[in-house]
Design a protein around this motif. Structure first.
Motif, PDB file in Angstrom:
ATOM      1  N   THR A  45       0.831  -1.282  -0.085  1.00 13.43           N
ATOM      2  CA  THR A  45       0.093  -0.027   0.031  1.00 13.43           C
ATOM      3  C   THR A  45       0.719   1.150  -0.043  1.00 13.43           C
ATOM      4  OG1 THR A  45      -1.655  -1.010   1.212  1.00 13.43           O
ATOM      5  CG2 THR A  45      -1.933   1.269   1.062  1.00 13.43           C
ATOM      6  N   PHE A  46       0.365   2.282  -0.814  1.00 16.25           N
ATOM      7  CA  PHE A  46       1.444   3.316  -0.711  1.00 16.25           C
ATOM      8  C   PHE A  46       0.466   4.632  -1.274  1.00 16.25           C
ATOM      9  CE2 PHE A  46       0.978   1.662  -5.123  1.00 16.25           C
ATOM     10  CZ  PHE A  46       0.867   2.833  -5.816  1.00 16.25           C
ATOM     11  N   LYS A  47       1.045   5.739  -0.942  1.00 13.34           N
ATOM     12  CA  LYS A  47       0.390   7.165  -1.136  1.00 13.34           C
ATOM     13  C   LYS A  47       0.480   7.303  -2.496  1.00 13.34           C
ATOM     14  CE  LYS A  47      -0.876   8.603   2.833  1.00 13.34           C
ATOM     15  NZ  LYS A  47      -2.318   8.853   3.112  1.00 13.34           N
ATOM     16  N   THR A  48      -0.692   7.647  -3.276  1.00 12.18           N
ATOM     17  CA  THR A  48      -0.452   7.850  -4.738  1.00 12.18           C
ATOM     18  C   THR A  48       0.066   9.117  -5.126  1.00 12.18           C
ATOM     19  OG1 THR A  48      -2.870   8.577  -4.861  1.00 12.18           O
ATOM     20  CG2 THR A  48      -2.240   6.089  -5.338  1.00 12.18           C
ATOM     21  N   ARG A  49      -0.096  10.127  -4.326  1.00  8.94           N
ATOM     22  CA  ARG A  49       0.503  11.601  -4.610  1.00  8.94           C
ATOM     23  C   ARG A  49       1.601  11.760  -3.679  1.00  8.94           C
ATOM     24  NH1 ARG A  49      -3.900  14.375  -7.211  1.00  8.94           N
ATOM     25  NH2 ARG A  49      -5.779  13.201  -6.975  1.00  8.94           N
ATOM     26  N   ALA A  50       2.248  10.508  -3.225  1.00 10.59           N
ATOM     27  CA  ALA A  50       3.559  11.096  -2.644  1.00 10.59           C
ATOM     28  C   ALA A  50       4.645  11.489  -3.726  1.00 10.59           C
ATOM     29  CB  ALA A  50       3.977   9.967  -1.886  1.00 10.59           C
ATOM     30  N   PRO A  51       5.642  12.044  -3.171  1.00  9.53           N
ATOM     31  CA  PRO A  51       6.873  12.819  -3.987  1.00  9.53           C
ATOM     32  C   PRO A  51       7.236  11.625  -4.869  1.00  9.53           C
ATOM     33  CG  PRO A  51       6.554  13.818  -2.046  1.00  9.53           C
ATOM     34  CD  PRO A  51       5.833  12.916  -1.957  1.00  9.53           C
ATOM     35  N   GLY A  52       7.481  11.629  -6.047  1.00 15.32           N
ATOM     36  CA  GLY A  52       8.356  10.616  -6.821  1.00 15.32           C
ATOM     37  C   GLY A  52       7.562   9.439  -7.312  1.00 15.32           C
ATOM     38  N   VAL A  53       6.209   9.306  -6.652  1.00 15.27           N
ATOM     39  CA  VAL A  53       5.302   8.384  -7.244  1.00 15.27           C
ATOM     40  C   VAL A  53       5.120   8.716  -8.692  1.00 15.27           C
ATOM     41  CG1 VAL A  53       3.159   7.305  -7.049  1.00 15.27           C
ATOM     42  CG2 VAL A  53       4.330   7.620  -5.194  1.00 15.27           C
TER      43      VAL A  53
END
Length: 161
Positions: A45-53
């Motif tokens: 699970t990851f943040k879709t708007r995190a830097p570098g995504v």
């Protein structure tokens, strides 16, 4: 005597999170080298708007805050760098390449052995609190993490503001 812990001048929470993210990097690196062993598979699970995504716009539209991907049977071109990984997955039979920094990951689960890591990711401006697991075209069951504490490591030292 006070019950409050003193403010630490050493950023223990950041150091521990970085070390645990290195676990994810190492595990994925071994999968690149040797393939998935046995029944192991991963929910990431990851943040879709995190830097570098870097993921396709149609996935950001569907998952504006967080998404969960499955690394199991149907993935390709898995590559691991020092600070990120990339993987090819299919969503509704549409092939997509995803580039995900380890710093964007909020959880890593291997249900085959009841192992889970959970991480704190700083909120990104415009985050929405909805979370809906991605339905990539893997053959996995629903994500269930142990809530009894067995093999689950949660890292959140509660930042002082």
């Amino acid at each position: 005597m006070s019950d409050e812990a003193p403010d630490s001048l050493i950023p223990y929470d950041e150091i521990v999170q970085e070390a645990l993210r290195a676990v994810v990097s190492r595990v994925l690196g071994e999968v690149v080298r040797d393939g998935l062993p046995g029944d192991h598979h991963f929910y990431i699970t990851f943040k879709t708007r995190a830097p570098g995504v870097d993921i396709p716009d149609h996935l950001i539209a569907r998952f504006p805050d967080e998404m969960t991907i499955v690394i199991q049977n149907r993935y390709w071109d898995l590559k691991v760098d020092e600070d990120r990984f990339e993987v090819g997955l299919s969503f509704n039979q549409i092939s997509s390449m995803l580039h995900i920094p380890f710093a964007a990951i909020t959880s890593f689960v291997d249900p085959a052995v009841d192992f889970a890591l959970q991480f704190h990711v700083d909120e990104v401006e415009g985050d929405v609190n909805d979370h809906d697991p991605a339905e990539n075209d893997g053959d996995a069951e629903a994500v269930e993490t142990a809530d009894d504490g067995s093999n689950v490591v949660t890292v959140d030292f509660g930042k002082k503001k």
